[in-house]
Write an enzyme that holds these catalytic residues in place. Structure first.
Site, mmCIF file in Angstrom:
data_model
loop_
_atom_site.group_PDB
_atom_site.id
_atom_site.type_symbol
_atom_site.label_atom_id
_atom_site.label_comp_id
_atom_site.label_asym_id
_atom_site.label_seq_id
_atom_site.Cartn_x
_atom_site.Cartn_y
_atom_site.Cartn_z
ATOM 1 N N GLY A 165 0.772 -1.234 0.000
ATOM 2 C CA GLY A 165 0.000 0.000 0.000
ATOM 3 C C GLY A 165 0.808 1.290 0.000
ATOM 4 N N ASN A 179 1.391 3.077 -2.589
ATOM 5 C CA ASN A 179 0.642 4.033 -3.425
ATOM 6 C C ASN A 179 -0.545 4.611 -2.662
ATOM 7 O OD1 ASN A 179 1.589 4.388 -6.373
ATOM 8 N ND2 ASN A 179 1.905 2.208 -5.950
ATOM 9 N N HIS A 223 0.130 1.428 -13.292
ATOM 10 C CA HIS A 223 0.907 0.265 -13.744
ATOM 11 C C HIS A 223 2.393 0.642 -13.735
ATOM 12 C CE1 HIS A 223 1.710 -3.524 -15.655
ATOM 13 N NE2 HIS A 223 2.543 -2.885 -16.460
ATOM 14 N N ASN A 232 -6.099 3.026 -12.918
ATOM 15 C CA ASN A 232 -5.111 2.060 -12.423
ATOM 16 C C ASN A 232 -3.713 2.638 -12.579
ATOM 17 O OD1 ASN A 232 -4.040 -0.590 -11.659
ATOM 18 N ND2 ASN A 232 -3.514 -0.855 -13.822
ATOM 19 N N ILE A 285 -10.698 -6.739 -12.659
ATOM 20 C CA ILE A 285 -11.970 -6.075 -12.344
ATOM 21 C C ILE A 285 -13.089 -6.764 -13.125
ATOM 22 C CG2 ILE A 285 -13.231 -3.871 -12.560
ATOM 23 C CD1 ILE A 285 -11.061 -3.968 -10.350
#
Ligand code: GAR
Length: 204
Positions: free
Chosen positions: A12, A14, A110, A108, A94
């Site tokens: 986590g 981000n 990446h 998202n 998803i």
């Protein structure tokens, strides 16, 4: 106020970058309604709880099959009904029904420059292993909208990061996070929250 749900699977960092950016005022006009993880042990859930944000676990393992998980996950999201879903290191595909219900409202991060090193099997540390194996000199990160494909949605922003002599996957991953991911994702949320990136009409 942009209401967001952040989906996470692991450490986590981000999510932490988003929390810090809200606290410091780099992201404005934004509230995290909930953090959802597929992994009950994800440290990201503790980061959410430490901020008094509801932290939920929805694990595919708790459902008889993927279809049942997909249905429950989509229903949960419809119940929460966020303005934006942020995938911040979320390693579960998803459900198509969720993409339909929240079309253009899922983003998202990446850890590579899409269309390089993306798609099925390219997640987390593997992405950096593959980049080093290939021998690229520049990699980076991408924020993009989520569609029904894997890493195929419209690109919002990208930032390049140089590979250095002697990099290990771990060292490169850290540099990509520090120089690109933790900058791009908060910036994209702030841009959406403040109307610099437009979202479609809500469907749910
Ligand atoms: C991040 O590097 C993120 O870009 C990546 O997983 C890591 C999660 O780290 N996501 C993907 O690979 C998605 N395909 P974090 O839990 O510390 O934010």
């Amino acid at each position: 106020m942009l209401k967001i749900v952040v989906c996470v699977s692991g450490g986590g960092t981000n999510l932490q970058a988003i929390l810090d950016a809200i606290d410091s005022g780099k992201i404005t006009n934004t509230e995290i309604m909930a953090v959802i993880s597929n992994n009950s042990k994800a440290y990201a859930l503790d980061r959410a709880r430490n901020h008094d944000i509801p932290a939920l676990c929805m694990s595919p393992k708790r459902y008889p099959d993927r279809a049942a998980f997909n249905e429950a996950f989509t229903e949960k999201m419809k119940e929460l009904n966020p303005d934006l879903i942020v995938l911040a290191g979320f390693l579960v595909a998803i459900p198509p029904a969720m993409v339909d219900a929240f079309e253009g409202r899922i983003i998202n991060i990446h850890p590579a420059l899409i269309p390089s090193f993306c798609g099925v099997g390219y997640y987390g540390l593997h992405v950096h292993e593959k980049a080093l194996e290939y021998g690229v000199k520049v990699t980076g990160a991408t924020v993009h909208f989520v569609d029904k494909g894997m890493d195929t949605g419209r690109i919002i922003s990208q930032k390049a990061v140089y590979v250095q002599e002697g990099d290990t996957p771990e060292v490169l991953q850290r540099r990509v996070m520090e120089e690109a991911e933790w900058v791009l994702l908060p910036q994209a949320i702030d841009d959406i929250a403040n109307g610099r990136i437009a979202l479609p009409e809500k469907r749910v």
